[in-house]
Design a protein around this motif. Sequence first.
Motif, PDB file in Angstrom:
ATOM      1  N   LEU A 122      43.387  41.922  42.890  1.00  0.00           N
ATOM      2  CA  LEU A 122      42.618  43.510  42.256  1.00  0.00           C
ATOM      3  C   LEU A 122      41.519  43.614  42.903  1.00  0.00           C
ATOM      4  CD1 LEU A 122      44.490  43.599  38.504  1.00  0.00           C
ATOM      5  CD2 LEU A 122      45.602  44.535  40.692  1.00  0.00           C
ATOM      6  N   ARG A 123      40.995  43.012  42.685  1.00  0.00           N
ATOM      7  CA  ARG A 123      39.254  43.307  43.419  1.00  0.00           C
ATOM      8  C   ARG A 123      39.241  43.137  45.473  1.00  0.00           C
ATOM      9  NH1 ARG A 123      37.071  42.301  39.000  1.00  0.00           N
ATOM     10  NH2 ARG A 123      36.634  40.892  38.332  1.00  0.00           N
ATOM     11  N   ALA A 124      39.909  42.766  45.825  1.00  0.00           N
ATOM     12  CA  ALA A 124      40.513  43.092  47.226  1.00  0.00           C
ATOM     13  C   ALA A 124      41.604  44.346  47.506  1.00  0.00           C
ATOM     14  CB  ALA A 124      41.464  41.832  47.539  1.00  0.00           C
ATOM     15  N   ARG A 125      41.859  44.088  46.265  1.00  0.00           N
ATOM     16  CA  ARG A 125      43.004  45.857  46.015  1.00  0.00           C
ATOM     17  C   ARG A 125      42.292  47.175  45.855  1.00  0.00           C
ATOM     18  NH1 ARG A 125      47.456  46.145  43.088  1.00  0.00           N
ATOM     19  NH2 ARG A 125      48.086  48.265  43.790  1.00  0.00           N
ATOM     20  N   PHE A 126      40.996  46.710  45.453  1.00  0.00           N
ATOM     21  CA  PHE A 126      39.854  48.368  44.812  1.00  0.00           C
ATOM     22  C   PHE A 126      38.881  48.314  46.281  1.00  0.00           C
ATOM     23  CE2 PHE A 126      35.822  48.878  43.938  1.00  0.00           C
ATOM     24  CZ  PHE A 126      36.077  50.287  42.888  1.00  0.00           C
ATOM     25  N   SER A 181      41.000  49.949  48.569  1.00  0.00           N
ATOM     26  CA  SER A 181      41.551  51.589  48.429  1.00  0.00           C
ATOM     27  C   SER A 181      40.352  52.430  47.798  1.00  0.00           C
ATOM     28  CB  SER A 181      41.870  51.326  46.672  1.00  0.00           C
ATOM     29  OG  SER A 181      43.494  51.386  46.420  1.00  0.00           O
ATOM     30  N   LEU A 182      39.127  51.635  48.341  1.00  0.00           N
ATOM     31  CA  LEU A 182      37.556  52.788  48.234  1.00  0.00           C
ATOM     32  C   LEU A 182      37.302  53.258  49.892  1.00  0.00           C
ATOM     33  CD1 LEU A 182      35.183  53.342  46.809  1.00  0.00           C
ATOM     34  CD2 LEU A 182      34.295  51.289  47.157  1.00  0.00           C
ATOM     35  N   TRP A 183      38.122  52.056  50.575  1.00  0.00           N
ATOM     36  CA  TRP A 183      37.989  52.649  51.902  1.00  0.00           C
ATOM     37  C   TRP A 183      38.689  53.066  52.631  1.00  0.00           C
ATOM     38  CZ3 TRP A 183      34.781  52.152  56.127  1.00  0.00           C
ATOM     39  CH2 TRP A 183      35.465  52.005  57.472  1.00  0.00           C
ATOM     40  N   THR A 236      43.558  58.125  45.264  1.00  0.00           N
ATOM     41  CA  THR A 236      42.691  58.284  43.314  1.00  0.00           C
ATOM     42  C   THR A 236      43.166  57.469  42.208  1.00  0.00           C
ATOM     43  OG1 THR A 236      41.488  60.154  44.499  1.00  0.00           O
ATOM     44  CG2 THR A 236      41.502  59.780  42.567  1.00  0.00           C
ATOM     45  N   VAL A 237      44.613  58.129  42.574  1.00  0.00           N
ATOM     46  CA  VAL A 237      45.489  56.981  41.373  1.00  0.00           C
ATOM     47  C   VAL A 237      45.735  55.629  41.388  1.00  0.00           C
ATOM     48  CG1 VAL A 237      48.193  56.943  40.335  1.00  0.00           C
ATOM     49  CG2 VAL A 237      47.209  59.422  41.146  1.00  0.00           C
ATOM     50  N   ASP A 238      45.655  55.442  42.675  1.00  0.00           N
ATOM     51  CA  ASP A 238      46.104  53.552  42.500  1.00  0.00           C
ATOM     52  C   ASP A 238      44.863  52.957  42.639  1.00  0.00           C
ATOM     53  OD1 ASP A 238      47.062  51.604  43.984  1.00  0.00           O
ATOM     54  OD2 ASP A 238      46.068  51.342  45.375  1.00  0.00           O
ATOM     55  N   MET A 239      43.517  54.027  42.359  1.00  0.00           N
ATOM     56  CA  MET A 239      42.156  52.943  41.883  1.00  0.00           C
ATOM     57  C   MET A 239      42.938  53.374  40.478  1.00  0.00           C
ATOM     58  SD  MET A 239      39.483  54.208  44.759  1.00  0.00           S
ATOM     59  CE  MET A 239      37.966  53.498  44.161  1.00  0.00           C
ATOM     60  N   THR A 240      42.605  54.004  40.018  1.00  0.00           N
ATOM     61  CA  THR A 240      43.311  54.265  38.474  1.00  0.00           C
ATOM     62  C   THR A 240      43.820  53.085  38.041  1.00  0.00           C
ATOM     63  OG1 THR A 240      42.111  56.736  38.451  1.00  0.00           O
ATOM     64  CG2 THR A 240      43.224  55.984  36.952  1.00  0.00           C
ATOM     65  N   VAL A 241      45.094  52.529  38.997  1.00  0.00           N
ATOM     66  CA  VAL A 241      45.681  51.838  38.337  1.00  0.00           C
ATOM     67  C   VAL A 241      44.839  50.492  38.795  1.00  0.00           C
ATOM     68  CG1 VAL A 241      47.885  50.567  39.011  1.00  0.00           C
ATOM     69  CG2 VAL A 241      47.620  52.959  38.598  1.00  0.00           C
ATOM     70  N   ILE A 242      44.362  50.079  39.514  1.00  0.00           N
ATOM     71  CA  ILE A 242      43.652  49.341  39.467  1.00  0.00           C
ATOM     72  C   ILE A 242      42.471  48.718  38.937  1.00  0.00           C
ATOM     73  CG2 ILE A 242      42.042  47.825  41.101  1.00  0.00           C
ATOM     74  CD1 ILE A 242      43.996  49.271  43.226  1.00  0.00           C
ATOM     75  N   LEU A 243      41.525  49.886  38.524  1.00  0.00           N
ATOM     76  CA  LEU A 243      40.594  49.907  37.506  1.00  0.00           C
ATOM     77  C   LEU A 243      40.723  49.560  36.445  1.00  0.00           C
ATOM     78  CD1 LEU A 243      38.243  52.175  39.325  1.00  0.00           C
ATOM     79  CD2 LEU A 243      38.010  49.675  38.892  1.00  0.00           C
ATOM     80  N   HIS A 245      44.185  47.823  35.006  1.00  0.00           N
ATOM     81  CA  HIS A 245      44.837  46.098  34.999  1.00  0.00           C
ATOM     82  C   HIS A 245      43.200  45.843  35.181  1.00  0.00           C
ATOM     83  CE1 HIS A 245      48.859  47.387  36.778  1.00  0.00           C
ATOM     84  NE2 HIS A 245      48.265  47.715  35.866  1.00  0.00           N
ATOM     85  N   ILE A 246      42.391  45.366  35.974  1.00  0.00           N
ATOM     86  CA  ILE A 246      40.691  45.052  35.930  1.00  0.00           C
ATOM     87  C   ILE A 246      40.544  44.634  34.647  1.00  0.00           C
ATOM     88  CG2 ILE A 246      38.681  44.588  36.881  1.00  0.00           C
ATOM     89  CD1 ILE A 246      39.943  45.580  39.440  1.00  0.00           C
ATOM     90  N   ARG A 247      40.319  46.545  34.034  1.00  0.00           N
ATOM     91  CA  ARG A 247      39.868  46.427  32.481  1.00  0.00           C
ATOM     92  C   ARG A 247      40.343  45.397  31.817  1.00  0.00           C
ATOM     93  NH1 ARG A 247      37.563  51.926  33.891  1.00  0.00           N
ATOM     94  NH2 ARG A 247      35.639  51.870  34.896  1.00  0.00           N
ATOM     95  N   GLN A 248      41.749  44.606  31.907  1.00  0.00           N
ATOM     96  CA  GLN A 248      42.359  43.950  30.507  1.00  0.00           C
ATOM     97  C   GLN A 248      42.924  43.516  30.537  1.00  0.00           C
ATOM     98  OE1 GLN A 248      47.074  45.903  31.901  1.00  0.00           O
ATOM     99  NE2 GLN A 248      46.519  47.260  30.323  1.00  0.00           N
ATOM    100  N   GLY A 249      41.765  42.278  31.725  1.00  0.00           N
ATOM    101  CA  GLY A 249      41.215  40.564  31.370  1.00  0.00           C
ATOM    102  C   GLY A 249      42.213  40.237  32.292  1.00  0.00           C
ATOM    103  N   PRO A 250      42.378  38.657  31.959  1.00  0.00           N
ATOM    104  CA  PRO A 250      42.414  37.796  32.882  1.00  0.00           C
ATOM    105  C   PRO A 250      44.030  37.815  32.894  1.00  0.00           C
ATOM    106  CG  PRO A 250      41.987  37.039  30.433  1.00  0.00           C
ATOM    107  CD  PRO A 250      41.398  37.908  30.523  1.00  0.00           C
ATOM    108  N   HIS A 251      44.624  38.633  31.977  1.00  0.00           N
ATOM    109  CA  HIS A 251      46.066  38.528  32.452  1.00  0.00           C
ATOM    110  C   HIS A 251      46.510  39.118  33.692  1.00  0.00           C
ATOM    111  CE1 HIS A 251      50.223  38.841  31.975  1.00  0.00           C
ATOM    112  NE2 HIS A 251      50.510  40.040  31.853  1.00  0.00           N
ATOM    113  N   TYR A 252      45.716  39.891  34.090  1.00  0.00           N
ATOM    114  CA  TYR A 252      45.891  40.828  35.696  1.00  0.00           C
ATOM    115  C   TYR A 252      45.120  40.480  36.749  1.00  0.00           C
ATOM    116  CZ  TYR A 252      49.428  44.258  33.529  1.00  0.00           C
ATOM    117  OH  TYR A 252      49.805  44.531  33.187  1.00  0.00           O
ATOM    118  N   GLN A 253      43.437  39.810  36.040  1.00  0.00           N
ATOM    119  CA  GLN A 253      42.646  39.574  37.029  1.00  0.00           C
ATOM    120  C   GLN A 253      41.901  38.156  36.530  1.00  0.00           C
ATOM    121  OE1 GLN A 253      42.408  40.701  39.956  1.00  0.00           O
ATOM    122  NE2 GLN A 253      40.692  39.553  40.651  1.00  0.00           N
ATOM    123  N   PRO A 254      42.819  37.172  36.864  1.00  0.00           N
ATOM    124  CA  PRO A 254      42.492  36.030  36.147  1.00  0.00           C
ATOM    125  C   PRO A 254      40.367  35.520  36.689  1.00  0.00           C
ATOM    126  CG  PRO A 254      43.715  35.116  37.382  1.00  0.00           C
ATOM    127  CD  PRO A 254      44.023  36.958  37.257  1.00  0.00           C
TER     128      PRO A 254
END
Length: 107
Positions: free
Chosen positions: A14-18, A21-23, A55-62, A64-73
Amino acid sequence: MRTGSEPVTARSALRARFWLSLWGLCWAVFGTAAFALAGRPGWAAACGVLWLLVTVDMTVILRHIRQGPHYQPGRDVPPYRPPEAPPYPEPPRHRHPLPRPPRHRHP
């Protein structure tokens, strides 16, 4: 070790996707502004739609990152355990070839 359950237990980078997406967001904003200033409304609208999608994709990525280790261990979270049973039934061991169609003899 491959178990065949990788699509079920896969983790997303997710961090790479973020950052990607920012780029893309930077380029979409730049493209929208540049094409609008150049008098190309069709291309500006296309870049604007891309801007909205990124922008929608970045919202979904952020989210999932905030949801914790299930999505971004993190590094302290071990990988998922493979399932005990094979994900697909094993094929039969003895397969008989299909019968060949009869040959037609032409007179």
